[in-house]
Design an enzyme around this catalytic site. Structure first.
Site, PDB file in Angstrom:
ATOM      1  NE  ARG A  38      12.225   3.498   1.523  1.00  0.00           N
ATOM      2  CZ  ARG A  38      11.838   4.122   0.418  1.00  0.00           C
ATOM      3  NH1 ARG A  38      12.407   5.247   0.065  1.00  0.00           N
ATOM      4  NH2 ARG A  38      10.864   3.633  -0.319  1.00  0.00           N
ATOM      5  CB  THR A  44       6.698   5.276  -0.654  1.00  0.00           C
ATOM      6  OG1 THR A  44       7.226   4.185  -1.399  1.00  0.00           O
ATOM      7  CG2 THR A  44       6.482   6.476  -1.552  1.00  0.00           C
ATOM      8  CE  LYS A  54       0.631  15.436   2.345  1.00  0.00           C
ATOM      9  NZ  LYS A  54       0.582  14.298   1.401  1.00  0.00           N
ATOM     10  N   GLY A 118      15.357  -8.449   0.132  1.00  0.00           N
ATOM     11  CA  GLY A 118      14.853  -9.814   0.200  1.00  0.00           C
ATOM     12  C   GLY A 118      14.484 -10.336  -1.180  1.00  0.00           C
ATOM     13  CB  THR A 148       7.796  -4.934  -2.478  1.00  0.00           C
ATOM     14  OG1 THR A 148       6.772  -5.493  -3.307  1.00  0.00           O
ATOM     15  CG2 THR A 148       8.543  -6.070  -1.797  1.00  0.00           C
ATOM     16  CB  SER A 150       3.862   1.810  -5.672  1.00  0.00           C
ATOM     17  OG  SER A 150       3.788   2.923  -4.799  1.00  0.00           O
ATOM     18  CG  LEU A 191      -3.873  18.939  -8.288  1.00  0.00           C
ATOM     19  CD1 LEU A 191      -5.338  18.601  -8.080  1.00  0.00           C
ATOM     20  CD2 LEU A 191      -3.740  20.165  -9.185  1.00  0.00           C
ATOM     21  CD  GLU A 208      -5.036  15.142 -15.779  1.00  0.00           C
ATOM     22  OE1 GLU A 208      -4.261  15.024 -14.827  1.00  0.00           O
ATOM     23  OE2 GLU A 208      -5.447  14.159 -16.449  1.00  0.00           O
ATOM     24  CG  HIS A 451     -21.242  27.679  18.342  1.00  0.00           C
ATOM     25  ND1 HIS A 451     -21.385  27.860  16.981  1.00  0.00           N
ATOM     26  CD2 HIS A 451     -21.195  28.905  18.910  1.00  0.00           C
ATOM     27  CE1 HIS A 451     -21.438  29.170  16.736  1.00  0.00           C
ATOM     28  NE2 HIS A 451     -21.319  29.822  17.885  1.00  0.00           N
TER      29      HIS A 451
HETATM   30  P1  FAD Z   1       5.883   1.512   0.451  1.00  0.00           P
HETATM   31  O1  FAD Z   1       5.639   2.606   1.390  1.00  0.00           O
HETATM   32  O2  FAD Z   1       6.285   1.834  -0.934  1.00  0.00           O
HETATM   33  O3  FAD Z   1       6.986   0.586   1.146  1.00  0.00           O
HETATM   34  C1  FAD Z   1       7.562  -0.503   0.514  1.00  0.00           C
HETATM   35  C2  FAD Z   1       8.956  -0.686   1.047  1.00  0.00           C
HETATM   36  O4  FAD Z   1       9.447  -1.950   0.605  1.00  0.00           O
HETATM   37  C3  FAD Z   1       9.965   0.341   0.539  1.00  0.00           C
HETATM   38  O5  FAD Z   1      10.563   1.016   1.607  1.00  0.00           O
HETATM   39  C4  FAD Z   1      10.975  -0.469  -0.262  1.00  0.00           C
HETATM   40  O6  FAD Z   1      12.304   0.001  -0.084  1.00  0.00           O
HETATM   41  C5  FAD Z   1      10.825  -1.841   0.351  1.00  0.00           C
HETATM   42  N1  FAD Z   1      11.175  -2.949  -0.546  1.00  0.00           N
HETATM   43  C6  FAD Z   1      10.740  -3.148  -1.818  1.00  0.00           C
HETATM   44  N2  FAD Z   1      11.240  -4.304  -2.305  1.00  0.00           N
HETATM   45  C7  FAD Z   1      12.010  -4.840  -1.319  1.00  0.00           C
HETATM   46  C8  FAD Z   1      12.784  -6.019  -1.211  1.00  0.00           C
HETATM   47  N3  FAD Z   1      12.850  -6.899  -2.214  1.00  0.00           N
HETATM   48  N4  FAD Z   1      13.446  -6.252  -0.063  1.00  0.00           N
HETATM   49  C9  FAD Z   1      13.387  -5.372   0.972  1.00  0.00           C
HETATM   50  N5  FAD Z   1      12.643  -4.247   0.940  1.00  0.00           N
HETATM   51  C10 FAD Z   1      11.970  -3.986  -0.198  1.00  0.00           C
HETATM   52  N6  FAD Z   1      -0.604   8.196   0.961  1.00  0.00           N
HETATM   53  C11 FAD Z   1      -1.454   8.642   1.892  1.00  0.00           C
HETATM   54  O7  FAD Z   1      -2.268   7.866   2.393  1.00  0.00           O
HETATM   55  N7  FAD Z   1      -1.434   9.957   2.299  1.00  0.00           N
HETATM   56  C12 FAD Z   1      -0.573  10.851   1.774  1.00  0.00           C
HETATM   57  O8  FAD Z   1      -0.575  12.018   2.169  1.00  0.00           O
HETATM   58  C13 FAD Z   1       0.333  10.407   0.780  1.00  0.00           C
HETATM   59  N8  FAD Z   1       1.216  11.261   0.234  1.00  0.00           N
HETATM   60  C14 FAD Z   1       2.098  10.800  -0.702  1.00  0.00           C
HETATM   61  C15 FAD Z   1       2.976  11.709  -1.270  1.00  0.00           C
HETATM   62  C16 FAD Z   1       3.889  11.295  -2.216  1.00  0.00           C
HETATM   63  C17 FAD Z   1       4.845  12.290  -2.815  1.00  0.00           C
HETATM   64  C18 FAD Z   1       3.923   9.917  -2.606  1.00  0.00           C
HETATM   65  C19 FAD Z   1       4.919   9.438  -3.609  1.00  0.00           C
HETATM   66  C20 FAD Z   1       3.033   9.011  -2.048  1.00  0.00           C
HETATM   67  C21 FAD Z   1       2.112   9.451  -1.105  1.00  0.00           C
HETATM   68  N9  FAD Z   1       1.176   8.578  -0.535  1.00  0.00           N
HETATM   69  C22 FAD Z   1       0.290   9.038   0.395  1.00  0.00           C
HETATM   70  C23 FAD Z   1       1.114   7.152  -0.891  1.00  0.00           C
HETATM   71  C24 FAD Z   1       1.812   6.287   0.172  1.00  0.00           C
HETATM   72  O9  FAD Z   1       3.153   6.703   0.273  1.00  0.00           O
HETATM   73  C25 FAD Z   1       1.736   4.817  -0.207  1.00  0.00           C
HETATM   74  O10 FAD Z   1       0.402   4.440  -0.449  1.00  0.00           O
HETATM   75  C26 FAD Z   1       2.287   3.952   0.909  1.00  0.00           C
HETATM   76  O11 FAD Z   1       3.623   4.283   1.185  1.00  0.00           O
HETATM   77  C27 FAD Z   1       2.186   2.471   0.538  1.00  0.00           C
HETATM   78  O12 FAD Z   1       2.705   1.689   1.556  1.00  0.00           O
HETATM   79  P2  FAD Z   1       3.351   0.269   1.264  1.00  0.00           P
HETATM   80  O13 FAD Z   1       3.802  -0.241   2.580  1.00  0.00           O
HETATM   81  O14 FAD Z   1       2.438  -0.562   0.469  1.00  0.00           O
HETATM   82  O15 FAD Z   1       4.609   0.541   0.317  1.00  0.00           O
HETATM   83  P1  NAI Z   2      -2.825  10.136  -9.726  1.00  0.00           P
HETATM   84  O1  NAI Z   2      -3.334   8.874 -10.281  1.00  0.00           O
HETATM   85  O2  NAI Z   2      -3.464  10.753  -8.548  1.00  0.00           O
HETATM   86  O3  NAI Z   2      -2.844  11.265 -10.847  1.00  0.00           O
HETATM   87  C1  NAI Z   2      -2.179  11.129 -12.065  1.00  0.00           C
HETATM   88  C2  NAI Z   2      -2.756  12.161 -13.009  1.00  0.00           C
HETATM   89  O4  NAI Z   2      -1.963  12.174 -14.171  1.00  0.00           O
HETATM   90  C3  NAI Z   2      -4.186  11.847 -13.418  1.00  0.00           C
HETATM   91  O5  NAI Z   2      -4.964  13.000 -13.324  1.00  0.00           O
HETATM   92  C4  NAI Z   2      -4.016  11.387 -14.870  1.00  0.00           C
HETATM   93  O6  NAI Z   2      -5.142  11.663 -15.671  1.00  0.00           O
HETATM   94  C5  NAI Z   2      -2.807  12.188 -15.307  1.00  0.00           C
HETATM   95  N1  NAI Z   2      -2.083  11.593 -16.406  1.00  0.00           N
HETATM   96  C6  NAI Z   2      -1.792  10.283 -16.604  1.00  0.00           C
HETATM   97  N2  NAI Z   2      -1.091  10.132 -17.743  1.00  0.00           N
HETATM   98  C7  NAI Z   2      -0.924  11.364 -18.272  1.00  0.00           C
HETATM   99  C8  NAI Z   2      -0.291  11.866 -19.441  1.00  0.00           C
HETATM  100  N3  NAI Z   2       0.321  11.042 -20.293  1.00  0.00           N
HETATM  101  N4  NAI Z   2      -0.311  13.193 -19.669  1.00  0.00           N
HETATM  102  C9  NAI Z   2      -0.924  14.045 -18.802  1.00  0.00           C
HETATM  103  N5  NAI Z   2      -1.558  13.628 -17.695  1.00  0.00           N
HETATM  104  C10 NAI Z   2      -1.555  12.305 -17.425  1.00  0.00           C
HETATM  105  O7  NAI Z   2      -1.255   9.866  -9.482  1.00  0.00           O
HETATM  106  P2  NAI Z   2      -0.146  10.733  -8.761  1.00  0.00           P
HETATM  107  O8  NAI Z   2      -0.587  12.123  -8.557  1.00  0.00           O
HETATM  108  O9  NAI Z   2       1.110  10.469  -9.492  1.00  0.00           O
HETATM  109  O10 NAI Z   2      -0.080  10.022  -7.354  1.00  0.00           O
HETATM  110  C11 NAI Z   2       0.204   8.622  -7.273  1.00  0.00           C
HETATM  111  C12 NAI Z   2      -0.479   8.013  -6.091  1.00  0.00           C
HETATM  112  O11 NAI Z   2       0.125   8.418  -4.888  1.00  0.00           O
HETATM  113  C13 NAI Z   2      -1.931   8.433  -6.000  1.00  0.00           C
HETATM  114  O12 NAI Z   2      -2.732   7.495  -6.680  1.00  0.00           O
HETATM  115  C14 NAI Z   2      -2.211   8.406  -4.546  1.00  0.00           C
HETATM  116  O13 NAI Z   2      -2.756   7.156  -4.230  1.00  0.00           O
HETATM  117  C15 NAI Z   2      -0.850   8.527  -3.883  1.00  0.00           C
HETATM  118  N6  NAI Z   2      -0.752   9.838  -3.225  1.00  0.00           N
HETATM  119  C16 NAI Z   2      -1.627  10.153  -2.233  1.00  0.00           C
HETATM  120  C17 NAI Z   2      -1.581  11.374  -1.610  1.00  0.00           C
HETATM  121  C18 NAI Z   2      -2.571  11.684  -0.567  1.00  0.00           C
HETATM  122  O14 NAI Z   2      -3.250  10.781  -0.123  1.00  0.00           O
HETATM  123  N7  NAI Z   2      -2.695  12.925  -0.132  1.00  0.00           N
HETATM  124  C19 NAI Z   2      -0.581  12.369  -1.964  1.00  0.00           C
HETATM  125  C20 NAI Z   2       0.263  11.965  -3.046  1.00  0.00           C
HETATM  126  C21 NAI Z   2       0.181  10.735  -3.608  1.00  0.00           C
END
Ligand code: FAD
Ligand code: NAI
Length: 472
Positions: A38, A44, A54, A118, A148, A150, A191, A208, A451
């Site tokens: 990246r 991510t 956040k 990689g 890697t 999601s 949300l 939803e 408290h």
């Molecule tokens: P990732 O963070 O996806 O990291 C994987 C990395 O691998 C990436 O940087 C990618 O570029 C790299 N990569 C992939 N393939 C290769 C390759 N072949 N060679 C080199 N590099 C590679 N989770 C929470 O717990 N709290 C939250 O508040 C929260 N908010 C979120 C909000 C949003 C909008 C999103 C999208 C996700 C959120 N998540 C949250 C989920 C969280 O981001 C993921 O669960 C977390 O990042 C997963 O970590 P990871 O290391 O498995 O993968």
């Molecule tokens: P999610 O799995 O939380 O929610 C997806 C929603 O979309 C579900 O309610 C599902 O029923 C609905 N849905 C699925 N297919 C649909 C369709 N065809 N039409 C209408 N609704 C449909 O996934 P989301 O919100 O995309 O987040 C992905 C992941 O990222 C989460 O699973 C979570 O693990 C992570 N994340 C965590 C955060 C945190 O910890 N605060 C913040 C943001 C993301």
């Protein structure tokens, strides 16, 4: 020609799973490298997930409060304006500082950082195609950790252009506040983003498919309550709604819907559409097929309970394998995987992984939901305490929500805790600790809580599970 290098451990992916695994492995004395394509560490979560979302949630909340919540507190403000560009800049600064911080940590812990992509040549060699003018390298590694991550799950037939139709990545970087924002998916991303943009002035409609919001795992009493609270804040929900398709038409997006029960169809119009229907593992271009590493039907990399793929020296952690897609879950697995390599043992308690949704009020839970306990057939008690009866929540003029404990009726052991409330994300840590130590509700209730604090609601809910609350 590529140069070559040797390492005890190569981590592929520098997100919360990968970077933590790399630091831990190095701390355990292993010669460790991490490859990230990246250009920045943190994955991510730090770049386009947890951290930027956040930042926007916090600052949009402040704007909204100054605008709508000051007068009753005796604070008169005039001329409140939104500077969206500055709000985005503040977000970017947090991201820059934190991602840069990991690079420093790599240096401090002597982790070699390869900037590039990689891919497996064979089960011990990984080709690194360098970015940003670096040198291509072939790494020979005794151990490899795949981390890697999601990517957003696409919606069949709806094309994300990150302008009018956006994923979460576009939704945290909109250049202006859309007048009408539609969101497919009432899960956590839907949300949280709905909260940000609604506070900044958008009319938000959430589409939803299921009858309830919140995604998987949320206790249904909690899901119903938060839906009502968000509705009060102006969010519109269309649950039980099937999205048939969406098209950009000039400056607008037209979205075709069908009521899942009645079959009635309608078209709604929005300025921006966010698609947030879940995430799927990302392993593109990694060359797993070349070495025969298996994916399951949901494209998750298959592993055993020590994170090993079919090759014992290739492990996998985080979003690209089984379990909840959460940063802290990926981090725990990163530590455990490094410990397995060096020490032969590691541990993650999958029964105690907290979930937090950072809306206002926040929603947080750990352990089992009431439905799960009911289905298990175990006799249980519920202890609940509303923030309305908590003195600190009252002084804060912020009394929505409750704390709910579910305990084993026979032993009083805590099985789950579910919180809606201003600080639910912080408060849940106490319940997680209690669960980790196998505490009873009485253990929590007999612990002295300061408290006046919101944490007293946790104590009183625990007390309510086996006896009677004092303040309600
Ligand atoms: P990732 O963070 O996806 O990291 C994987 C990395 O691998 C990436 O940087 C990618 O570029 C790299 N990569 C992939 N393939 C290769 C390759 N072949 N060679 C080199 N590099 C590679 N989770 C929470 O717990 N709290 C939250 O508040 C929260 N908010 C979120 C909000 C949003 C909008 C999103 C999208 C996700 C959120 N998540 C949250 C989920 C969280 O981001 C993921 O669960 C977390 O990042 C997963 O970590 P990871 O290391 O498995 O993968
Ligand atoms: P999610 O799995 O939380 O929610 C997806 C929603 O979309 C579900 O309610 C599902 O029923 C609905 N849905 C699925 N297919 C649909 C369709 N065809 N039409 C209408 N609704 C449909 O996934 P989301 O919100 O995309 O987040 C992905 C992941 O990222 C989460 O699973 C979570 O693990 C992570 N994340 C965590 C955060 C945190 O910890 N605060 C913040 C943001 C993301």
């Amino acid at each position: 020609a590529s140069k070559t290098a040797e390492h005890d451990v190569l981590v592929i992916g520098g997100g919360p799973g990968g970077y933590v695994a790399a630091i831990k492995a190095a701390q355990l004395g292993l010669n460790t490298a991490c490859v990230e394509m990246r250009g920045r560490l943190g994955g991510t979560c730090l770049n386009v997930g947890c951290i930027p979302s956040k930042s926007l949630l916090n600052n949009s909340m402040r704007y909204h409060d100054v605008l709508h919540d000051s007068k009753k507190r005796g604070v008169i403000v005039g001329n409140v304006e939104l500077d969206l560009a500055q709000m985005m800049k503040a977000k970017d600064e947090s991201v820059d500082q934190l991602t840069g911080g990991i690079e420093m940590l790599f240096k401090k812990n002597k982790v070699t950082y390869y900037k590039g992509k990689g891919s497996f040549i064979d089960e011990h060699q990984v080709q690194i195609d360098a970015i940003e003018g670096g040198e291509d390298t072939i790494v020979n590694a005794k151990n490899i950790i795949i981390a890697t991550g999601s990517e957003p799950t696409p919606f069949p037939g709806i094309e994300v252009d990150e302008k009018r139709i956006v994923s979460s990545t576009g939704a945290i970087a909109l250049p202006e506040v859309p007048k009408r924002l539609a969101i497919i998916g009432g899960g956590i991303i839907g949300l949280e983003m709905a909260s940000v943009w609604s506070r900044l002035g958008s009319e938000v409609t959430i589409l939803e498919f299921l009858p309830a919001i919140g995604g998987a795992g949320m206790d249904s009493e909690v899901s119903k309550t938060i839906q009502k609270l968000l509705q009060k804040q102006g969010l519109k929900f269309k649950t039980g709604t099937k999205v048939l398709g969406a098209k950009v038409d000039g400056e607008e997006v037209h979205i075709d819907l069908e009521n899942a029960k009645s079959g009635k169809q309608e078209t709604i119009v929005a300025d921006t559409l966010l698609v947030a229907v879940g995430r799927r593992p990302y392993t593109e271009g990694l060359g797993l097929e070349k070495i025969g590493i298996e994916l399951d039907e949901r494209k998750r990399v298959v592993m055993d309970n020590e994170y090993r793929t079919k090759f014992p020296h290739i492990r996998v952690i985080g979003d690209c394998t089984f379990g909840p897609m959460l940063a802290h879950k990926a981090e725990e697995e990163g530590i455990a995987a490094a410990e397995y390599i060096k020490l032969g043992h590691g541990h993650v308690n999958y029964g105690v992984i907290p979930s937090v949704m950072y809306t206002h009020p926040e929603v947080a839970w750990v352990g089992q939901s009431e439905q799960q306990v009911k289905e298990s057939g175990k006799a249980y008690n519920v202890g609940k305490f509303p923030y309305l009866a908590n003195s600190r929540a009252k002084t804060n003029l912020d009394t929505d929500g409750f704390v709910k404990f579910i305990t084993d009726k026979e032993t009083d052991r805590i099985l789950g805790c579910h919180i809606i409330g201003a600080n639910a994300g912080e408060a849940i840590a106490e319940a997680a600790l209690a669960l980790e130590y196998g505490a009873s509700a009485e253990d929590v209730a007999r612990t002295c809580h300061a408290h006046p604090t919101l944490s007293e609601a946790v104590k009183e809910a625990a007390l309510s599970a086996y006896d009677k609350p004092i303040n309600f």
